[in-house]
Scaffold this motif. Structure first.
Motif, PDB file in Angstrom:
ATOM      1  N   LEU A  44       0.841  -1.200   0.000  1.00  0.00           N
ATOM      2  CA  LEU A  44       0.000   0.000   0.000  1.00  0.00           C
ATOM      3  C   LEU A  44       0.882   1.258   0.000  1.00  0.00           C
ATOM      4  O   LEU A  44       0.654   2.192  -0.787  1.00  0.00           O
ATOM      5  N   ALA A  45       1.879   1.276   0.863  1.00  0.00           N
ATOM      6  CA  ALA A  45       2.794   2.419   0.952  1.00  0.00           C
ATOM      7  C   ALA A  45       3.572   2.578  -0.353  1.00  0.00           C
ATOM      8  O   ALA A  45       3.794   3.705  -0.824  1.00  0.00           O
ATOM      9  N   LEU A  46       3.944   1.455  -0.944  1.00  0.00           N
ATOM     10  CA  LEU A  46       4.690   1.473  -2.205  1.00  0.00           C
ATOM     11  C   LEU A  46       3.888   2.172  -3.298  1.00  0.00           C
ATOM     12  O   LEU A  46       4.387   3.088  -3.973  1.00  0.00           O
ATOM     13  N   PHE A  47       2.630   1.750  -3.452  1.00  0.00           N
ATOM     14  CA  PHE A  47       1.786   2.370  -4.473  1.00  0.00           C
ATOM     15  C   PHE A  47       1.460   3.818  -4.108  1.00  0.00           C
ATOM     16  O   PHE A  47       1.448   4.692  -4.975  1.00  0.00           O
ATOM     17  N   GLY A  48       1.212   4.070  -2.823  1.00  0.00           N
ATOM     18  CA  GLY A  48       0.904   5.431  -2.378  1.00  0.00           C
ATOM     19  C   GLY A  48       2.040   6.388  -2.669  1.00  0.00           C
ATOM     20  O   GLY A  48       1.829   7.474  -3.237  1.00  0.00           O
TER      21      GLY A  48
END
Lengths: 60, 143
Positions: free
Chosen positions: A46-50
């Motif tokens: 999630l953090a990666l895509f965010g």
């Protein structure tokens, strides 16, 4: 031998191995460990895509 | 009259300490070995595989090892290099084996090298977590 991974592949690999260790060392029962490991991996992704979208939008 | 029925001494205080030191030292030197020593083979195998695979990928991506660089002029540089050096050393035998076999990689630009450097330091930091876990198991704080 040189390995050439993309940002995404390297980040996913890092997330996977780190989540495994976090799951093993953090909780007390096996069920809790699996759940926490999966949860941590999900947060990493999630953090990666965010962050990726934030950088894309930030750069215009 | 003094009571002669003296209770037998409890376990020697050095025994648990030795076990703690052995478990933590093994966990440091051979990733996962501390858990094998404490009869947690599955967790030991997962930790060992995670640390060694991350370290191996770091080498394959030609990541750079950190040097001990202490400079009073720039505290951030000192923090990054000395912290990185400690993290590299925390990987134990994989790190010492790689340096002993002549692995040298200058810090060059490029995202693959950069990830490799982080993987090498990250492997050591994951091993620190494994060492802490082994310590908590041997002291009875964790199952």
């Amino acid at each position: 031998m040189n390995l050439s991974l993309s940002h995404f592949e390297a980040a996913i690999l890092f997330a996977l191995l780190t989540s495994l260790v976090f799951g093993v060392v953090t909780k007390k029962t096996d069920q809790e460990r699996i759940k926490y490991g999966l949860q941590t991996f999900g947060y990493f992704v999630l953090a990666l895509f965010g962050i990726a979208w934030a950088m894309k939008l930030g750069h215009g | 009259m003094a009571n002669t029925a003296v209770s037998a001494p409890t376990a020697a205080p050095s025994a648990p300490f030795q076990k703690v030191v052995t478990a933590v030292a093994l966990a440091w030197l051979l990733p996962g070995a501390g858990h094998f020593f404490l009869k947690r083979p599955i967790r030991g195998a997962i930790l060992s595989a995670s640390v060694v695979v991350m370290f191996a990928f770091g080498l394959l991506m030609r990541g750079a090892m950190f040097e001990w660089l202490w400079t009073s002029a720039d505290m951030l540089t000192t923090l990054i290099y000395c912290g990185g050096y400690i993290a590299n050393n925390a990987a134990g035998v994989p790190y010492y084996l790689a340096t002993w076999m002549g692995y040298v990689q200058p810090d060059v630009a490029g995202h693959v090298h950069d990830y490799g450097t982080k993987f090498l330091a990250g492997a050591g930091l994951l091993n620190v977590l494994a060492m802490v876990d082994a310590y908590e198991i041997v002291t009875g704080e964790k199952d």
